[in-house]
Design an enzyme around this catalytic site. Structure first.
Site, short mmCIF file in Angstrom:
data_model
loop_
_atom_site.label_atom_id
_atom_site.label_comp_id
_atom_site.label_asym_id
_atom_site.label_seq_id
_atom_site.Cartn_x
_atom_site.Cartn_y
_atom_site.Cartn_z
N ILE A 40 0.81 -1.40 -0.07
CA ILE A 40 0.08 0.03 -0.05
C ILE A 40 0.70 1.26 -0.13
CG2 ILE A 40 -0.34 0.26 2.42
CD1 ILE A 40 -3.05 0.42 2.01
N GLN A 102 11.84 -3.71 9.71
CA GLN A 102 10.93 -4.58 9.83
C GLN A 102 9.54 -3.72 10.72
OE1 GLN A 102 10.88 -8.85 11.10
NE2 GLN A 102 8.68 -9.11 10.32
N HIS A 108 7.26 -11.71 5.47
CA HIS A 108 6.78 -11.22 4.06
C HIS A 108 8.23 -10.92 3.11
CE1 HIS A 108 6.81 -7.67 6.55
NE2 HIS A 108 7.18 -6.99 5.39
P1 AMP Z 1 8.27 -4.17 6.53
O1 AMP Z 1 8.88 -2.82 7.02
O2 AMP Z 1 9.31 -5.05 5.97
O3 AMP Z 1 7.85 -5.03 7.76
O4 AMP Z 1 7.32 -3.96 5.40
C1 AMP Z 1 5.84 -3.89 5.54
C2 AMP Z 1 5.39 -3.46 4.43
O5 AMP Z 1 4.03 -3.54 4.61
C3 AMP Z 1 5.59 -1.88 3.96
O6 AMP Z 1 6.13 -1.90 2.79
C4 AMP Z 1 4.20 -1.36 4.19
O7 AMP Z 1 4.03 -0.24 3.12
C5 AMP Z 1 3.26 -2.46 3.68
N1 AMP Z 1 2.14 -2.32 4.58
C6 AMP Z 1 1.62 -1.91 5.52
N2 AMP Z 1 0.18 -1.83 5.78
C7 AMP Z 1 -0.26 -2.37 4.71
C8 AMP Z 1 -1.59 -2.81 4.10
N3 AMP Z 1 -2.55 -2.64 4.84
N4 AMP Z 1 -1.61 -3.27 2.88
C9 AMP Z 1 -0.49 -3.31 2.01
N5 AMP Z 1 0.70 -3.21 2.60
C10 AMP Z 1 0.79 -2.58 3.52
#
Ligand code: AMP
Length: 145
Positions: A40, A102, A108
């Site tokens: 997102i 993270q 992910h």
């Molecule tokens: P990380 O910092 O590696 O844990 O990445 C988490 C990722 O999740 C980030 O790139 C955010 O932009 C993404 N993210 C957070 N909330 C959502 C959501 N509701 N839908 C899709 N992606 C998200």
């Protein structure tokens, strides 16, 4: 305790809620062990996340069958990104622990059509929902063949 020894899996983290169908997302692909959807707050246009349907916080927690399944889905997504965005370079990234940056504590893999020299900031700017829906549809259509 999880294997990373300091964080407990939170059943209400944002990706767990997606897997439970409690919040919306832009789906790119799903099978019995994985889910892929649009990030997102993309670091480049077409940024996709792949998650396992396992309660894993980070790499240390991931069971081998889910690790394999996530990579197989990541391959599908990357091939679709190459086709849709007409570029070869796709970054595969994955952060373990808050010290690494993270922010969502469900394992992910990030797949980002970009270069390490051009990568946008991490989880900062929210994308247009209409554009995300359109990109998800294009990627899903390529994967579906
Ligand atoms: P990380 O910092 O590696 O844990 O990445 C988490 C990722 O999740 C980030 O790139 C955010 O932009 C993404 N993210 C957070 N909330 C959502 C959501 N509701 N839908 C899709 N992606 C998200």
């Amino acid at each position: 305790m999880n294997q990373n020894n300091h964080v407990q899996y939170d059943d209400n983290n944002i990706f767990a809620k997606m897997l439970k169908g409690e919040i919306p997302y832009h789906k790119v692909f799903e099978d019995d062990k994985t889910l892929a959807f649009m990030d997102i707050m993309p670091q480049a246009k077409g940024h996709v996340l792949v998650i396992p349907k396992q309660k894993a916080i980070e790499l240390a927690d991931l069971e081998p069958e889910y690790a394999a399944a996530v990579l197989m889905t990541a391959k599908k997504v990357m091939q679709a990104q190459r086709q849709v965005f007409e570029r070869e370079g796709i970054i595969q990234m994955q952060l373990n622990g808050s010290q690494a940056g993270q922010t969502v504590f469900h394992y992910h893999v990030h797949l980002i059509p970009s270069s390490i020299h051009e990568l946008g900031r991490h989880a900062v700017t929210q994308a247009d929902q209409g554009e995300l829906a359109d990109l998800a549809q294009q990627l899903a259509a390529v994967i579906a063949g």
